[in-house]
Design a protein around this motif. Structure first.
Motif, PDB file in Angstrom:
ATOM      1  N   HIS A  89       0.112  34.499 -68.919  1.00 20.92           N
ATOM      2  CA  HIS A  89       0.681  35.451 -67.977  1.00 20.92           C
ATOM      3  C   HIS A  89       1.243  36.672 -68.693  1.00 20.92           C
ATOM      4  O   HIS A  89       1.435  36.669 -69.909  1.00 20.92           O
ATOM      5  N   ASP A  90       1.535  37.694 -67.902  1.00 21.38           N
ATOM      6  CA  ASP A  90       2.260  38.883 -68.342  1.00 21.38           C
ATOM      7  C   ASP A  90       3.436  39.091 -67.406  1.00 21.38           C
ATOM      8  O   ASP A  90       3.351  38.810 -66.196  1.00 21.38           O
ATOM      9  N   SER A  91       4.521  39.616 -67.941  1.00 21.98           N
ATOM     10  CA  SER A  91       5.707  39.914 -67.153  1.00 21.98           C
ATOM     11  C   SER A  91       6.382  41.136 -67.752  1.00 21.98           C
ATOM     12  O   SER A  91       6.591  41.197 -68.955  1.00 21.98           O
ATOM     13  N   ALA A  92       6.696  42.104 -66.905  1.00 16.44           N
ATOM     14  CA  ALA A  92       7.362  43.314 -67.393  1.00 16.44           C
ATOM     15  C   ALA A  92       8.148  43.942 -66.258  1.00 16.44           C
ATOM     16  O   ALA A  92       7.863  43.729 -65.079  1.00 16.44           O
ATOM     17  N   GLY A  93       9.158  44.724 -66.628  1.00 17.61           N
ATOM     18  CA  GLY A  93       9.922  45.466 -65.651  1.00 17.61           C
ATOM     19  C   GLY A  93      11.130  44.715 -65.138  1.00 17.61           C
ATOM     20  O   GLY A  93      11.382  43.562 -65.489  1.00 17.61           O
ATOM     21  N   GLU A  94      11.903  45.404 -64.317  1.00 14.95           N
ATOM     22  CA  GLU A  94      13.086  44.850 -63.684  1.00 14.95           C
ATOM     23  C   GLU A  94      13.026  45.163 -62.196  1.00 14.95           C
ATOM     24  O   GLU A  94      12.287  46.039 -61.756  1.00 14.95           O
TER      25      GLU A  94
END
Length: 260
Positions: free
Chosen positions: A8-13
């Motif tokens: 997976h990828d995860s980024a940001g708020e």
């Protein structure tokens, strides 16, 4: 023994926005929208289902919706909006029915459905693909997928990207698309509480147009729109236009989106 988490990828708020890919592709299908969703103020998540992209095909049984729920737990995501394509939409519907408190909004692009049996046309496409693979013509199977699942708006670069993703999936799990996946869960449409936008493409197969058009009659809070220009993968065919459609709906149903 538990299976490893999905790649997976995860980024940001900000509020979470989960992207689920179609069986034709992998999580790279969301690359054209990734930056736009981040800039809109979301924490953007995407994953590869088992046997796609960077997630190996499993040796034992699994459920895609359970895999996704496990990933959300591991990432500390209590609730999320979900944007899903094709068979990823069936996963999203199952997740939203099983865990309605976790899904704040759904955008389903040419979705499949746990409640919709495939037509003879769709079964015929799958049969032709299997025959090509069994004959050793994996390249032919890939081209069948590219021809079937992309509409007239797809340019040569988009077709090349889909070709790479489809080849990757077939190389990882050539014997059977659903090898190891457990049977369909009981699906009660009334259990899906999330506001839902069902998007269909006028150039897509009848199965997916029928599912999308019928969801407002099945789900408590669903609406349908058909894109006259779209085939099966509108987010790849017109990336910016599809992103704006997604953001307009999700932001109306997700409190506190940042950057707007």
């Amino acid at each position: 023994m538990s299976l490893p988490l999905l790649s997976h990828d995860s980024a940001g708020e900000g509020p979470a926005l989960l992207l689920l890919h179609s069986a034709v592709c992998d999580r790279r299908m969301w690359d054209p929208q990734w930056r736009m969703f981040l800039d809109a103020g979301f924490r953007v998540l995407c994953c590869d289902f088992r046997g796609h992209g960077d997630t190996p095909a499993p040796d034992g049984p699994y459920r895609d919706a359970t895999d996704v729920c496990d990933l959300l737990d591991a990432l500390g995501v209590a609730e999320t909006a979900v944007v899903a394509s094709s068979s990823g939409g069936a996963v999203a519907l199952e997740l939203a029915a099983r865990r309605p408190e976790r899904v704040t909004a759904l955008v389903l692009l040419n979705t499949g459905s746990p409640a919709h049996p495939p037509s003879a046309v769709l079964r015929g496409i799958a049969s032709r693909e299997r025959a090509l693979i069994e004959a050793g013509d994996v390249a032919g199977a890939v081209e069948l997928g590219v021809h079937t699942w992309l509409g007239p708006e797809a340019d040569a670069n988009t077709r090349a990207v889909v070709r790479l993703m489809r080849r990757r999936a077939l190389d990882m799990r050539p014997a059977a698309e659903d090898a190891g996946r457990t049977g369909a869960a009981a699906f009660r449409p009334e259990d899906v509480k999330a506001p839902t936008l069902a998007v269909s493409g006028a150039h897509d197969l009848h199965d997916f147009r029928q599912v999308a058009a019928g969801l407002p009659d099945l789900l408590p809070a669903a609406e349908h729109v058909e894109l006259p220009w779209a085939g099966h993968l509108p987010n790849l065919e017109r990336p910016a236009e599809t992103a704006l459609l997604v953001l307009d709906f999700v932001e109306r149903h997700t409190a506190g989106a940042r950057g707007r």
